[in-house]
Design an enzyme around this catalytic site. Structure first.
Site, PDB file in Angstrom:
ATOM      1  N   ARG A  88      24.814  10.527  39.903  1.00 42.63           N
ATOM      2  CA  ARG A  88      24.329  11.512  40.878  1.00 42.63           C
ATOM      3  C   ARG A  88      24.564  11.058  42.315  1.00 42.63           C
ATOM      4  NH1 ARG A  88      19.055  14.799  38.697  1.00 42.63           N
ATOM      5  NH2 ARG A  88      19.447  14.306  36.551  1.00 42.63           N
ATOM      6  N   ARG A 133       5.653  19.620  34.088  1.00 47.40           N
ATOM      7  CA  ARG A 133       6.259  18.458  34.753  1.00 47.40           C
ATOM      8  C   ARG A 133       5.849  18.398  36.216  1.00 47.40           C
ATOM      9  NH1 ARG A 133      12.562  17.761  33.249  1.00 47.40           N
ATOM     10  NH2 ARG A 133      12.636  17.205  35.457  1.00 47.40           N
ATOM     11  N   ARG A 144      14.132  18.677  45.629  1.00 50.94           N
ATOM     12  CA  ARG A 144      15.133  18.230  44.646  1.00 50.94           C
ATOM     13  C   ARG A 144      16.460  18.967  44.858  1.00 50.94           C
ATOM     14  NH1 ARG A 144      12.372  19.300  39.233  1.00 50.94           N
ATOM     15  NH2 ARG A 144      14.277  18.471  38.337  1.00 50.94           N
TER      16      ARG A 144
END
Ligand code: B4P
Length: 194
Positions: A88, A133, A144
């Site tokens: 990533r 979550r 994010r």
């Protein structure tokens, strides 16, 4: 085959990874899942990773790279693997190149799932209801998406320049998306064989 699955948070990497890996008979290696398992078991790695994950930040490269190096050294990954959510960052690309090069291997294909921003938010807020979550709350979600744009999108050019990038429309049923992925992988394999 050694395949990388990329996409913004909520693109369906985890969902597709299971289907693709099962069909290709290789392990699906998800850095997110490995981190979550460590968080659940409260291992030292999990305690460290949780700080970053809950905030929607990437876990530091040194930690992630060492974890992947260990995992792909396992016997079940000898004949190939599907990496879900790794690399990533540019540094992770360099490290993965080194790991593979040491064994005389390279990446065969990079599958990028593309999904609109609105659909991503809808999917993840929905997952928040189902799974609870902590990194699926609206603020963390937005962060994010920003982290993905800043740190991971540049990787697309790297793999495009290498002729490995396959952009797949990630909207539609899970089966439709999988069919598109298999069609592209077949096309590429056919081209390389001829
Ligand atoms: P990940 O576990 O990779 O999580 P993700 O990006 O949120 O999810 P994914 O794209 O897999 O979506 P899913 O299939 O679940 O990462 C979590 C965290 O771990 C990161 O933020 C970071 O902190 C850390 N981390 C992981 N890898 C790292 C690395 N390399 N370096 C540093 N840190 C790292 O799908 C989402 C939802 O959509 C689900 O509810 C699913 O049911 C639904 N869905 C899937 N496909 C669909 C479809 N076709 N139609 C409708 N809904 C669909």
């Amino acid at each position: 085959m050694r395949i990388i699955l990329m996409g913004p948070p909520g693109a369906g990497k985890g969902t597709q990874a299971k289907v693709i890996a099962s069909k290709l008979d290789v392990p699906a290696i998800s850095t997110g899942d490995i981190f979550r398992a460590n968080v659940k078991d409260q291992t030292p790695l999990g305690v460290e990773a949780k700080r970053y994950m809950d905030a929607g930040d990437y876990v530091p490269d040194e930690i992630t790279n060492a974890m992947v190096r260990d995992r792909i050294a396992d016997d079940d990954a000898d004949a190939g693997f599907l990496l879900d959510g790794y690399p990533r960052t540019v540094s992770q690309v360099e490290e993965l190149d080194k790991m593979l090069d040491e064994d005389g291997y390279s990446v065969d294909a990079v599958v990028m799932l593309t999904v609109s921003a609105e659909e991503l938010v809808e999917r993840l807020l929905n997952r928040a209801h189902v799974e609870g979550r902590l990194d699926d709350t609206e603020d963390v979600l937005r962060h994010r998406q920003d982290v993905f744009r800043e740190q991971t999108e540049p990787l697309l050019c790297v793999y495009e320049d290498r002729g490995l990038l396959l952009r797949i429309d990630g909207i539609g049923s899970v089966e439709n998306v999988s069919s598109r992925v298999f069609a592209e992988l077949d096309r590429v394999q056919g081209e390389r064989a001829s």
